[in-house]
Motif scaffolding. Structure first.
Motif, PDB file in Angstrom:
ATOM      1  N   THR A  57       0.802  -1.231   0.000  1.00 17.86           N
ATOM      2  CA  THR A  57       0.000   0.000   0.000  1.00 17.86           C
ATOM      3  C   THR A  57       0.834   1.280   0.000  1.00 17.86           C
ATOM      4  OG1 THR A  57      -0.149   0.164   2.411  1.00 17.86           O
ATOM      5  CG2 THR A  57      -1.814  -1.197   1.280  1.00 17.86           C
ATOM      6  N   GLY A  58       2.156   1.154  -0.146  1.00 18.25           N
ATOM      7  CA  GLY A  58       3.010   2.321  -0.110  1.00 18.25           C
ATOM      8  C   GLY A  58       3.676   2.541   1.230  1.00 18.25           C
ATOM      9  N   ARG A  59       3.358   1.737   2.200  1.00 18.77           N
ATOM     10  CA  ARG A  59       4.027   1.704   3.505  1.00 18.77           C
ATOM     11  C   ARG A  59       4.430   0.250   3.773  1.00 18.77           C
ATOM     12  NH1 ARG A  59       2.298   6.088   6.837  1.00 18.77           N
ATOM     13  NH2 ARG A  59       1.927   7.884   5.470  1.00 18.77           N
ATOM     14  N   THR A  60       5.304   0.039   4.743  1.00 13.00           N
ATOM     15  CA  THR A  60       5.656  -1.343   5.078  1.00 13.00           C
ATOM     16  C   THR A  60       4.410  -2.108   5.495  1.00 13.00           C
ATOM     17  OG1 THR A  60       7.858  -0.654   5.785  1.00 13.00           O
ATOM     18  CG2 THR A  60       7.110  -2.824   6.513  1.00 13.00           C
ATOM     19  N   PHE A  61       3.588  -1.469   6.330  1.00 15.07           N
ATOM     20  CA  PHE A  61       2.326  -2.060   6.764  1.00 15.07           C
ATOM     21  C   PHE A  61       1.188  -1.093   6.454  1.00 15.07           C
ATOM     22  CE2 PHE A  61       5.621  -3.564   9.776  1.00 15.07           C
ATOM     23  CZ  PHE A  61       5.656  -4.890   9.358  1.00 15.07           C
ATOM     24  N   ALA A  62       0.077  -1.632   6.014  1.00 16.50           N
ATOM     25  CA  ALA A  62      -1.059  -0.778   5.655  1.00 16.50           C
ATOM     26  C   ALA A  62      -1.583  -0.004   6.846  1.00 16.50           C
ATOM     27  CB  ALA A  62      -2.179  -1.627   5.037  1.00 16.50           C
ATOM     28  N   ILE A  63      -1.451  -0.571   8.032  1.00 14.38           N
ATOM     29  CA  ILE A  63      -1.991   0.108   9.215  1.00 14.38           C
ATOM     30  C   ILE A  63      -1.202   1.373   9.553  1.00 14.38           C
ATOM     31  CG2 ILE A  63      -0.663  -1.046  11.039  1.00 14.38           C
ATOM     32  CD1 ILE A  63      -3.469  -1.408  12.448  1.00 14.38           C
ATOM     33  N   GLU A  64      -0.007   1.525   8.980  1.00 14.24           N
ATOM     34  CA  GLU A  64       0.762   2.749   9.185  1.00 14.24           C
ATOM     35  C   GLU A  64       0.027   3.970   8.647  1.00 14.24           C
ATOM     36  OE1 GLU A  64       5.053   2.695   8.317  1.00 14.24           O
ATOM     37  OE2 GLU A  64       4.818   0.550   7.974  1.00 14.24           O
ATOM     38  N   HIS A  65      -0.796   3.784   7.623  1.00 14.59           N
ATOM     39  CA  HIS A  65      -1.573   4.900   7.087  1.00 14.59           C
ATOM     40  C   HIS A  65      -2.526   5.468   8.137  1.00 14.59           C
ATOM     41  CE1 HIS A  65      -0.383   4.392   2.843  1.00 14.59           C
ATOM     42  NE2 HIS A  65      -0.441   3.093   3.067  1.00 14.59           N
ATOM     43  N   GLU A  66      -2.878   4.636   9.120  1.00 13.82           N
ATOM     44  CA  GLU A  66      -3.814   5.051  10.157  1.00 13.82           C
ATOM     45  C   GLU A  66      -3.100   5.603  11.395  1.00 13.82           C
ATOM     46  OE1 GLU A  66      -6.949   4.982   9.272  1.00 13.82           O
ATOM     47  OE2 GLU A  66      -6.398   3.985   7.401  1.00 13.82           O
ATOM     48  N   GLY A  67      -1.765   5.574  11.368  1.00 14.48           N
ATOM     49  CA  GLY A  67      -1.007   6.178  12.463  1.00 14.48           C
ATOM     50  C   GLY A  67      -1.051   5.424  13.773  1.00 14.48           C
ATOM     51  N   VAL A  68      -1.291   4.119  13.720  1.00 20.73           N
ATOM     52  CA  VAL A  68      -1.332   3.327  14.951  1.00 20.73           C
ATOM     53  C   VAL A  68      -0.429   2.103  14.822  1.00 20.73           C
ATOM     54  CG1 VAL A  68      -3.675   4.062  15.507  1.00 20.73           C
ATOM     55  CG2 VAL A  68      -3.328   1.964  14.208  1.00 20.73           C
ATOM     56  N   VAL A  69      -0.081   1.532  15.946  1.00 22.17           N
ATOM     57  CA  VAL A  69       0.749   0.329  15.998  1.00 22.17           C
ATOM     58  C   VAL A  69      -0.040  -0.769  16.700  1.00 22.17           C
ATOM     59  CG1 VAL A  69       2.888  -0.692  16.848  1.00 22.17           C
ATOM     60  CG2 VAL A  69       2.863   1.690  16.049  1.00 22.17           C
ATOM     61  N   PRO A  70      -0.220  -1.930  16.080  1.00 17.98           N
ATOM     62  CA  PRO A  70      -0.954  -3.018  16.729  1.00 17.98           C
ATOM     63  C   PRO A  70      -0.080  -3.743  17.753  1.00 17.98           C
ATOM     64  CG  PRO A  70      -0.145  -3.765  14.616  1.00 17.98           C
ATOM     65  CD  PRO A  70       0.237  -2.303  14.730  1.00 17.98           C
ATOM     66  N   ASP A  71      -0.712  -4.550  18.564  1.00 13.90           N
ATOM     67  CA  ASP A  71       0.050  -5.381  19.498  1.00 13.90           C
ATOM     68  C   ASP A  71       0.674  -6.580  18.792  1.00 13.90           C
ATOM     69  OD1 ASP A  71      -0.599  -4.025  22.076  1.00 13.90           O
ATOM     70  OD2 ASP A  71      -2.638  -4.519  21.438  1.00 13.90           O
ATOM     71  N   MET A  72       0.044  -7.016  17.713  1.00 15.05           N
ATOM     72  CA  MET A  72       0.543  -8.179  16.990  1.00 15.05           C
ATOM     73  C   MET A  72       0.324  -7.992  15.483  1.00 15.05           C
ATOM     74  SD  MET A  72      -0.454 -12.253  17.438  1.00 15.05           S
ATOM     75  CE  MET A  72      -0.806 -11.962  19.174  1.00 15.05           C
TER      76      MET A  72
END
Length: 404
Positions: A240-255
């Motif tokens: 998605t243009g980032r290492t992880f797609a969730i980076e676009h949301e500005g948060v870090v998951p626990d897993m």
């Protein structure tokens, strides 16, 4: 090819049909070679691959660095089982943990195995750390999810094709609408141990969550002492243009739950990554896999992590993704109803009055572009991250042609 040449494709398709169960409905293409963003069939016809193995081929077919890593390891040792430690294991786990910003990694093979691992770890964490009563742990998931096809995973699917006739189903899962913060809040109970979500729902049609949704999920998980688990199997590792797609949301998951591209399109490699206070709940004998973290997989996976650590593929996905989406959005009102996605990943809703998704991908294949349909008139486009701007233009031109 001359008029007297006999096409091999019909015979190869018939042979495959005679000896395989019907778990897929593939396009009538029989591939024999691949390089970069292109594949060649048994009759010598070339196709532009805009599926990339559902993101397993993020680095293209036969990426030279990945092939070299595999060849070098094949000459040494390929399997030890986890009864022993091999010399590729530590570096793979160290480098992947660093890429994820986590302390520990547990390698497995397939994406479904990684999801099963995340489920088991979440439940055990819930019992041992959170203090949930034995057998009462609940995991919240989203409607229209796709996390795999094991009996436990299909138990919380809302897709009848994936779920019907495979019961009895595994309990302990609560399904809420994707992107609905209020529904998620209302679903959390003292027995909730994890929220398992895809940062972008791929199988559902590349559905992007509403802005701010994952920040709300993170806050709710923190408030209620619940693990936030991100299934990045298809959306992660540069797609998605980032290492992880969730980076676009500005948060870090626990897993993180990883797979597909982690194996470089060469071997199945998956993993979960989390800090010690989460993954550390597992003790020897409680979970395992004979092939998980094998030397060949680790050698290839380490090279995948090295490629991603440069950031080049993420930047390429972001830049070319802007071009892809601009070209696709220009088709809205000209046979396309809507376009969704991020980076080099797009869900394209075809006007159902023109074509079904299946008809669209069949016609694209006839014009030398491979894609995949899902849910009615939606098609998914996910080219390898090595695709060029010119190849993107060619593929979108073919899509425009079948809609005209």
């Amino acid at each position: 090819m001359t008029s007297v040449d006999i096409l091999r494709t019909p015979d190869e398709l018939a042979r495959a049909e005679r000896h395989t169960a019907h778990n897929y409905h593939p396009l009538p293409v029989v591939i024999t070679e691949g390089e970069g963003a292109w594949v060649t069939d048994v009759d010598g016809r070339r196709y532009l691959d805009f599926l990339a193995g559902y993101s397993a081929l993020n680095f293209g077919h036969r990426h030279p660095g990945l092939i070299a890593a595999a060849h070098a390891q094949l000459d040494r040792i390929t399997l030890t089982s986890r009864a022993f430690v091999h010399d590729q294991f530590a570096e793979f786990c160290r480098s992947l943990a660093a890429l994820c910003g986590k302390e520990l990694v547990l390698p497995m093979n397939t994406g479904a195995e990684a999801v099963e691992t995340a489920i088991k770890v979440s439940r055990k964490w819930g019992y041992q750390v959170k203090g949930v009563a034995d057998g009462r742990a609940e995991i919240i998931v989203a409607a229209d999810n796709f996390h795999g096809r094991t009996t436990t995973i299909v138990s919380f699917s809302t897709d009848p094709d994936a779920k019907a006739d495979f019961g009895p189903y595994t309990p302990g899962f609560i399904v809420v609408p994707y992107g609905d913060e209020v529904a998620l809040r209302e679903a959390i109970t003292p027995n909730t141990v994890a929220v398992l979500l895809e940062p972008i729902q791929g199988e559902a049609g590349v559905l992007v969550p509403p802005a701010g949704y994952f920040a709300a999920v993170r806050a709710l998980c923190d408030e209620h002492n619940v693990l936030m688990v991100a299934d990045e199997i298809q959306s992660g590792l540069g797609r998605t243009g980032r290492t992880f797609a969730i980076e676009h949301e500005g948060v870090v998951p626990d897993m993180y739950v990883l797979g597909k591209a982690l194996g470089g399109g060469i071997v199945p490699v998956s993993a979960v990554a989390a800090d010690r206070d989460v993954l550390g709940v597992l003790k020897p004998g409680e979970h395992g896999s004979t092939f998980g973290g094998n030397p060949l997989a680790c050698a290839v996976g380490t090279e995948v992590v090295r490629l991603l650590a440069t950031g080049d593929f993420q930047r390429r996905s972001a830049e070319l993704g802007e071009h892809l989406h601009a070209r696709l959005n220009a088709l809205i009102g000209h046979g396309v109803v809507a376009v969704r996605g991020r980076g080099l990943w797009a869900g394209v809703d075809i006007d159902p009055a023109l074509l079904t998704g299946r008809q669209a991908v069949e016609r694209l294949a006839e014009r030398g572009v491979l894609a995949k349909d899902t849910h009615g008139s939606t098609i998914r486009l996910a080219p390898p991250l090595v695709v060029t701007r010119e190849e993107i233009d060619h593929a979108v031109d073919q899509l425009a042609a079948i809609l005209s």
